[in-house]
Design a protein around this motif. Structure first.
Motif, PDB file in Angstrom:
ATOM      1  N   SER A  94       0.836  -1.199   0.000  1.00  0.00           N
ATOM      2  CA  SER A  94       0.000   0.000   0.000  1.00  0.00           C
ATOM      3  C   SER A  94       0.873   1.252   0.000  1.00  0.00           C
ATOM      4  N   ALA A  95       1.924   1.246   0.825  1.00  0.00           N
ATOM      5  CA  ALA A  95       2.838   2.387   0.863  1.00  0.00           C
ATOM      6  C   ALA A  95       3.522   2.577  -0.483  1.00  0.00           C
ATOM      7  N   TYR A  96       3.916   1.480  -1.096  1.00  0.00           N
ATOM      8  CA  TYR A  96       4.607   1.522  -2.386  1.00  0.00           C
ATOM      9  C   TYR A  96       3.710   2.112  -3.478  1.00  0.00           C
ATOM     10  N   THR A  97       2.477   1.613  -3.571  1.00  0.00           N
ATOM     11  CA  THR A  97       1.579   2.068  -4.641  1.00  0.00           C
ATOM     12  C   THR A  97       1.083   3.492  -4.407  1.00  0.00           C
ATOM     13  N   LEU A  98       0.928   3.882  -3.137  1.00  0.00           N
ATOM     14  CA  LEU A  98       0.457   5.237  -2.860  1.00  0.00           C
ATOM     15  C   LEU A  98       1.478   6.274  -3.319  1.00  0.00           C
ATOM     16  N   VAL A  99       2.755   5.980  -3.130  1.00  0.00           N
ATOM     17  CA  VAL A  99       3.796   6.896  -3.594  1.00  0.00           C
ATOM     18  C   VAL A  99       3.714   7.057  -5.106  1.00  0.00           C
ATOM     19  N   LEU A 100       3.519   5.959  -5.831  1.00  0.00           N
ATOM     20  CA  LEU A 100       3.410   6.026  -7.288  1.00  0.00           C
ATOM     21  C   LEU A 100       2.148   6.770  -7.728  1.00  0.00           C
ATOM     22  N   ASP A 101       1.045   6.553  -7.021  1.00  0.00           N
ATOM     23  CA  ASP A 101      -0.204   7.252  -7.355  1.00  0.00           C
ATOM     24  C   ASP A 101      -0.040   8.758  -7.191  1.00  0.00           C
ATOM     25  N   ARG A 195      -6.738  22.841  -0.592  1.00  0.00           N
ATOM     26  CA  ARG A 195      -5.874  21.688  -0.380  1.00  0.00           C
ATOM     27  C   ARG A 195      -6.021  21.181   1.048  1.00  0.00           C
ATOM     28  N   LYS A 196      -6.194  19.870   1.182  1.00  0.00           N
ATOM     29  CA  LYS A 196      -6.330  19.260   2.491  1.00  0.00           C
ATOM     30  C   LYS A 196      -4.948  19.008   3.096  1.00  0.00           C
ATOM     31  N   PHE A 197      -4.952  18.734   4.390  1.00  0.00           N
ATOM     32  CA  PHE A 197      -3.686  18.564   5.101  1.00  0.00           C
ATOM     33  C   PHE A 197      -2.839  17.446   4.482  1.00  0.00           C
ATOM     34  N   GLY A 198      -3.478  16.316   4.181  1.00  0.00           N
ATOM     35  CA  GLY A 198      -2.756  15.193   3.616  1.00  0.00           C
ATOM     36  C   GLY A 198      -2.201  15.473   2.245  1.00  0.00           C
ATOM     37  N   ASP A 199      -2.858  16.360   1.504  1.00  0.00           N
ATOM     38  CA  ASP A 199      -2.387  16.762   0.178  1.00  0.00           C
ATOM     39  C   ASP A 199      -1.174  17.677   0.314  1.00  0.00           C
ATOM     40  N   LYS A 200      -1.280  18.658   1.180  1.00  0.00           N
ATOM     41  CA  LYS A 200      -0.209  19.643   1.349  1.00  0.00           C
ATOM     42  C   LYS A 200       1.059  19.010   1.927  1.00  0.00           C
ATOM     43  N   HIS A 201       0.880  18.076   2.845  1.00  0.00           N
ATOM     44  CA  HIS A 201       2.030  17.507   3.546  1.00  0.00           C
ATOM     45  C   HIS A 201       2.186  16.013   3.252  1.00  0.00           C
ATOM     46  N   GLY A 202       1.681  15.590   2.108  1.00  0.00           N
ATOM     47  CA  GLY A 202       1.680  14.180   1.758  1.00  0.00           C
ATOM     48  C   GLY A 202       3.051  13.536   1.757  1.00  0.00           C
ATOM     49  N   THR A 248       4.446   0.496  15.781  1.00  0.00           N
ATOM     50  CA  THR A 248       4.907   1.239  14.599  1.00  0.00           C
ATOM     51  C   THR A 248       3.990   1.012  13.406  1.00  0.00           C
ATOM     52  N   GLU A 249       3.561  -0.232  13.197  1.00  0.00           N
ATOM     53  CA  GLU A 249       2.698  -0.467  12.047  1.00  0.00           C
ATOM     54  C   GLU A 249       1.289   0.068  12.278  1.00  0.00           C
ATOM     55  N   PHE A 250       0.831   0.095  13.526  1.00  0.00           N
ATOM     56  CA  PHE A 250      -0.487   0.674  13.795  1.00  0.00           C
ATOM     57  C   PHE A 250      -0.483   2.172  13.500  1.00  0.00           C
ATOM     58  N   VAL A 253      -0.481   2.745   9.762  1.00  0.00           N
ATOM     59  CA  VAL A 253      -1.803   2.542   9.164  1.00  0.00           C
ATOM     60  C   VAL A 253      -2.740   3.690   9.511  1.00  0.00           C
ATOM     61  N   ALA A 254      -2.635   4.200  10.717  1.00  0.00           N
ATOM     62  CA  ALA A 254      -3.493   5.313  11.127  1.00  0.00           C
ATOM     63  C   ALA A 254      -3.200   6.570  10.314  1.00  0.00           C
ATOM     64  N   ILE A 255      -1.953   6.773   9.914  1.00  0.00           N
ATOM     65  CA  ILE A 255      -1.582   7.964   9.150  1.00  0.00           C
ATOM     66  C   ILE A 255      -2.310   8.005   7.808  1.00  0.00           C
ATOM     67  N   TYR A 256      -2.592   6.837   7.248  1.00  0.00           N
ATOM     68  CA  TYR A 256      -3.309   6.801   5.964  1.00  0.00           C
ATOM     69  C   TYR A 256      -4.691   7.448   6.049  1.00  0.00           C
ATOM     70  N   SER A 257      -5.223   7.574   7.268  1.00  0.00           N
ATOM     71  CA  SER A 257      -6.564   8.145   7.421  1.00  0.00           C
ATOM     72  C   SER A 257      -6.558   9.665   7.365  1.00  0.00           C
ATOM     73  N   VAL A 258      -5.374  10.279   7.293  1.00  0.00           N
ATOM     74  CA  VAL A 258      -5.287  11.743   7.219  1.00  0.00           C
ATOM     75  C   VAL A 258      -5.973  12.227   5.940  1.00  0.00           C
ATOM     76  N   SER A 259      -6.829  13.192   6.082  1.00  0.00           N
ATOM     77  CA  SER A 259      -7.618  13.696   4.954  1.00  0.00           C
ATOM     78  C   SER A 259      -6.729  14.224   3.826  1.00  0.00           C
ATOM     79  N   GLY A 260      -6.984  13.733   2.616  1.00  0.00           N
ATOM     80  CA  GLY A 260      -6.272  14.214   1.444  1.00  0.00           C
ATOM     81  C   GLY A 260      -5.024  13.426   1.080  1.00  0.00           C
ATOM     82  N   LEU A 261      -4.614  12.496   1.926  1.00  0.00           N
ATOM     83  CA  LEU A 261      -3.393  11.748   1.640  1.00  0.00           C
ATOM     84  C   LEU A 261      -3.598  10.750   0.500  1.00  0.00           C
ATOM     85  N   VAL A 262      -4.720  10.051   0.522  1.00  0.00           N
ATOM     86  CA  VAL A 262      -5.005   9.040  -0.499  1.00  0.00           C
ATOM     87  C   VAL A 262      -5.900   9.650  -1.574  1.00  0.00           C
TER      88      VAL A 262
END
Length: 281
Positions: A94-101, A195-202, A248-250, A253-262
């Motif tokens: 998921s981390a790998y593909t999100l960077v490419l997206d 721009r949402k927080f996750g977008d600005k600081h993605g 660390t993994e929890f 995973v929680a960071i992915y919920s930040v608005s605008g990141l995905v």
């Protein structure tokens, strides 16, 4: 080893910690179910499955830690380990593909424009390596109960090989985040919208995710490949395992919920069309 208490043998003692993480993953999993329905991207769907697998794994750990009878159940222990291995596959990919997206949306080169042999931009190659790592880990867990010393030695080698593969892929993913992130400019997902927080600081959020995953894998790598028995034993030390692996993994995973990141699937498709249009000109 037929009557061994596997929970005690592999350091599964804390019922409370296992229950705590099972509880923590419950609302997070429901959140990703909601996000998957609203924005059915690969990342949200995989994270939903990841949370479900982690919750099941921690429930199993709680049962094994609480009950000696359950702790002696080899099948329950193997199921727990399989869920942990497959779940990490989902997290890292998921981390790998999100960077490419995000790179594609920001105007960078999409994975289709890169060599299949480039590990930074080849999802198929990365996924294949992850699959090999998971398969080796499952094979190691499945044969660890053998009474044949040679088979046990082989299982340990398979486990070591699996850990090394995961560690290398984690390093590659961290390098991908750095290289791709600094090579492209941040952009908003949609014109005329704030721009949402996750977008600005993605990029920095993705770096944090990569760092957390790297901490997890470094701990497992060091305690697996070390020739020191005392260092190897630390992998089963829950005082280290829970903060360095589970927590660390929890948090990652929680960071992915930040608005605008995905980004949404629609935004990704539009970016791909723009990329293809640019190639045809």
């Amino acid at each position: 080893m037929g009557s061994i208490d596997y929970a005690a043998y592999f350091g599964i003692h804390s019922t409370g910690a296992a229950i705590l993480f099972a509880v923590l993953y419950a609302p997070l999993g429901l959140w990703y179910v909601r996000q998957s329905i609203r924005n059915s991207t690969y990342v949200y769907i995989i994270l939903t499955l990841f949370c479900a697998m982690r919750e099941a794994a921690y429930i199993m750990r709680a049962i094994m830690a609480h009950s000696t009878g359950a702790g002696s159940n080899l099948g329950l222990y193997i199921a727990d380990q399989v869920l942990l291995g497959i779940g990490f596959f989902a997290l890292l990919y998921s981390a790998y593909t999100l960077v490419l997206d995000r790179d594609t949306i920001a105007g960078g080169q999409g994975p289709a424009r890169e060599s299949i042999f480039n590990p930074l931009r080849s999802p198929m190659l990365f996924r294949l390596a992850l699959t090999v790592g998971v398969a080796l880990g499952i094979a190691a867990t499945d044969t660890i109960n053998s009474s044949n010393p040679k088979t046990v030695a082989t299982a340990m080698k398979l486990r070591k090989a699996s850990t090394i593969i995961f560690f290398i892929l984690t390093v590659i993913q961290a390098a991908q985040t750095i290289v791709v992130g600094f090579a492209t400019r941040p952009t908003s997902y949609g014109s005329g919208t704030p721009r949402k927080f996750g977008d600005k600081h993605g990029h920095f959020l993705l770096l944090l995710i990569s760092l957390l995953i790297l901490i997890r894998e470094t701990f497992l790598f060091v305690t697996t490949v070390s020739s020191s028995k005392s260092i190897q034993a630390q992998q089963d030390n829950e005082k280290l395992w829970y903060p360095l692996v589970a927590m660390t993994e929890f948090i990652a995973v929680a960071i992915y919920s930040v608005s605008g990141l995905v980004p949404s699937r629609k935004t990704i498709k539009e970016a791909v069309r723009e990329e293809e249009k640019g190639e045809s000109l």
